[in-house]
Write a protein that holds these residues in place. Structure first.
Motif, PDB file in Angstrom:
ATOM      1  N   SER A  32     -93.139  12.046  40.735  1.00 23.32           N
ATOM      2  CA  SER A  32     -93.889  12.725  41.780  1.00 23.32           C
ATOM      3  C   SER A  32     -93.575  12.111  43.139  1.00 23.32           C
ATOM      4  CB  SER A  32     -95.390  12.657  41.493  1.00 23.32           C
ATOM      5  OG  SER A  32     -95.801  11.318  41.395  1.00 23.32           O
ATOM      6  N   HIS A  33     -93.714  12.936  44.169  1.00 23.19           N
ATOM      7  CA  HIS A  33     -93.405  12.486  45.527  1.00 23.19           C
ATOM      8  C   HIS A  33     -93.922  13.486  46.551  1.00 23.19           C
ATOM      9  CE1 HIS A  33     -90.195  15.353  44.669  1.00 23.19           C
ATOM     10  NE2 HIS A  33     -90.107  15.509  45.971  1.00 23.19           N
ATOM     11  N   TYR A  34     -93.954  13.086  47.815  1.00 24.95           N
ATOM     12  CA  TYR A  34     -94.263  14.004  48.909  1.00 24.95           C
ATOM     13  C   TYR A  34     -92.972  14.584  49.462  1.00 24.95           C
ATOM     14  CZ  TYR A  34     -99.194  12.761  49.506  1.00 24.95           C
ATOM     15  OH  TYR A  34    -100.533  12.599  49.329  1.00 24.95           O
ATOM     16  N   GLU A  35     -93.031  15.837  49.885  1.00 23.05           N
ATOM     17  CA  GLU A  35     -91.952  16.466  50.644  1.00 23.05           C
ATOM     18  C   GLU A  35     -92.504  16.787  52.027  1.00 23.05           C
ATOM     19  OE1 GLU A  35     -89.354  18.720  47.188  1.00 23.05           O
ATOM     20  OE2 GLU A  35     -90.485  19.927  48.616  1.00 23.05           O
ATOM     21  N   TYR A  36     -91.666  16.638  53.044  1.00 19.01           N
ATOM     22  CA  TYR A  36     -92.080  16.861  54.427  1.00 19.01           C
ATOM     23  C   TYR A  36     -91.180  17.902  55.075  1.00 19.01           C
ATOM     24  CZ  TYR A  36     -94.649  12.511  53.806  1.00 19.01           C
ATOM     25  OH  TYR A  36     -95.495  11.549  53.342  1.00 19.01           O
ATOM     26  N   GLN A  44     -95.596  19.302  58.252  1.00 19.54           N
ATOM     27  CA  GLN A  44     -96.291  19.587  57.010  1.00 19.54           C
ATOM     28  C   GLN A  44     -95.774  18.719  55.870  1.00 19.54           C
ATOM     29  OE1 GLN A  44     -95.423  23.786  56.669  1.00 19.54           O
ATOM     30  NE2 GLN A  44     -97.338  24.331  57.698  1.00 19.54           N
ATOM     31  N   ARG A  45     -96.625  18.563  54.855  1.00 18.84           N
ATOM     32  CA  ARG A  45     -96.216  17.861  53.633  1.00 18.84           C
ATOM     33  C   ARG A  45     -96.858  18.542  52.436  1.00 18.84           C
ATOM     34  NH1 ARG A  45     -99.670  12.228  53.674  1.00 18.84           N
ATOM     35  NH2 ARG A  45    -101.639  13.206  53.146  1.00 18.84           N
ATOM     36  N   ARG A  46     -96.249  18.289  51.275  1.00 22.35           N
ATOM     37  CA  ARG A  46     -96.803  18.769  50.008  1.00 22.35           C
ATOM     38  C   ARG A  46     -96.459  17.778  48.911  1.00 22.35           C
ATOM     39  NH1 ARG A  46     -93.080  23.951  48.243  1.00 22.35           N
ATOM     40  NH2 ARG A  46     -91.080  22.845  48.193  1.00 22.35           N
ATOM     41  N   TRP A  47     -97.267  17.757  47.874  1.00 22.19           N
ATOM     42  CA  TRP A  47     -97.098  16.859  46.730  1.00 22.19           C
ATOM     43  C   TRP A  47     -96.347  17.605  45.645  1.00 22.19           C
ATOM     44  CZ3 TRP A  47     -97.312  11.922  46.130  1.00 22.19           C
ATOM     45  CH2 TRP A  47     -97.450  11.351  44.880  1.00 22.19           C
ATOM     46  N   CYS A  48     -95.229  17.034  45.179  1.00 21.60           N
ATOM     47  CA  CYS A  48     -94.418  17.668  44.145  1.00 21.60           C
ATOM     48  C   CYS A  48     -94.298  16.761  42.926  1.00 21.60           C
ATOM     49  CB  CYS A  48     -93.019  17.978  44.676  1.00 21.60           C
ATOM     50  SG  CYS A  48     -93.008  19.206  45.979  1.00 21.60           S
ATOM     51  N   ARG A  49     -94.172  17.395  41.772  1.00 20.17           N
ATOM     52  CA  ARG A  49     -94.035  16.680  40.501  1.00 20.17           C
ATOM     53  C   ARG A  49     -92.868  17.263  39.731  1.00 20.17           C
ATOM     54  NH1 ARG A  49     -98.640  17.765  42.119  1.00 20.17           N
ATOM     55  NH2 ARG A  49     -98.773  19.850  41.254  1.00 20.17           N
ATOM     56  N   TYR A  50     -92.160  16.403  39.028  1.00 18.92           N
ATOM     57  CA  TYR A  50     -91.095  16.822  38.122  1.00 18.92           C
ATOM     58  C   TYR A  50     -91.518  16.522  36.698  1.00 18.92           C
ATOM     59  CZ  TYR A  50     -87.858  17.119  42.046  1.00 18.92           C
ATOM     60  OH  TYR A  50     -87.238  17.461  43.214  1.00 18.92           O
ATOM     61  N   SER A  51     -91.257  17.444  35.815  1.00 20.40           N
ATOM     62  CA  SER A  51     -91.488  17.181  34.402  1.00 20.40           C
ATOM     63  C   SER A  51     -90.193  16.634  33.802  1.00 20.40           C
ATOM     64  CB  SER A  51     -91.896  18.467  33.674  1.00 20.40           C
ATOM     65  OG  SER A  51     -90.800  19.351  33.613  1.00 20.40           O
ATOM     66  N   CYS A  52     -90.287  16.131  32.599  1.00 17.52           N
ATOM     67  CA  CYS A  52     -89.084  15.597  31.942  1.00 17.52           C
ATOM     68  C   CYS A  52     -88.112  16.694  31.533  1.00 17.52           C
ATOM     69  CB  CYS A  52     -89.474  14.753  30.740  1.00 17.52           C
ATOM     70  SG  CYS A  52     -90.177  13.170  31.225  1.00 17.52           S
ATOM     71  N   THR A  53     -88.531  17.938  31.647  1.00 17.88           N
ATOM     72  CA  THR A  53     -87.619  19.055  31.385  1.00 17.88           C
ATOM     73  C   THR A  53     -87.024  19.590  32.682  1.00 17.88           C
ATOM     74  OG1 THR A  53     -89.468  20.600  31.427  1.00 17.88           O
ATOM     75  CG2 THR A  53     -88.793  19.744  29.258  1.00 17.88           C
ATOM     76  N   TRP A  61     -98.270  23.708  51.108  1.00 23.77           N
ATOM     77  CA  TRP A  61     -97.975  22.919  52.304  1.00 23.77           C
ATOM     78  C   TRP A  61     -99.273  22.672  53.078  1.00 23.77           C
ATOM     79  CZ3 TRP A  61     -93.523  20.522  52.956  1.00 23.77           C
ATOM     80  CH2 TRP A  61     -92.389  21.014  52.315  1.00 23.77           C
ATOM     81  N   VAL A  62     -99.447  21.436  53.565  1.00 28.42           N
ATOM     82  CA  VAL A  62    -100.613  21.047  54.345  1.00 28.42           C
ATOM     83  C   VAL A  62    -100.143  20.532  55.691  1.00 28.42           C
ATOM     84  CG1 VAL A  62    -102.588  19.482  54.451  1.00 28.42           C
ATOM     85  CG2 VAL A  62    -101.876  20.427  52.264  1.00 28.42           C
TER      86      VAL A  62
END
Length: 67
Positions: A32-36, A44-53, A61-62
């Motif tokens: 997981s990480h923030y993107e800007y 703006q930024r948003r929180w993103c997550r990656y699954s193992c797939t 976006w905030v």
């Protein structure tokens, strides 16, 4: 002696890292990480997550300031 040392170190690592988290995802080093971004004049930024797939999901976006 080396095998005994490896066995003890594996047990110690198992105490500190849960077994589900000990195996890393094959796709990304972080799950997981923030993107800007700058959208017009807003920062703006948003929180993103990656699954193992390798699927990526992100929140909306905030706005956090001006560019």
């Amino acid at each position: 002696m080396r095998q005994a040392l490896h066995s003890v170190s594996d047990r110690m690592l198992g105490l500190f890292l849960p077994k589900a988290r000990a195996g890393a995802c094959a796709c990304f080093p972080s799950d997981s990480h923030y993107e800007y971004r700058c959208a017009g004049f807003t920062y703006q930024r948003r929180w993103c997550r990656y699954s193992c797939t390798c699927n990526k999901t992100c929140d909306a976006w905030v706005t956090i300031g001006n560019c």
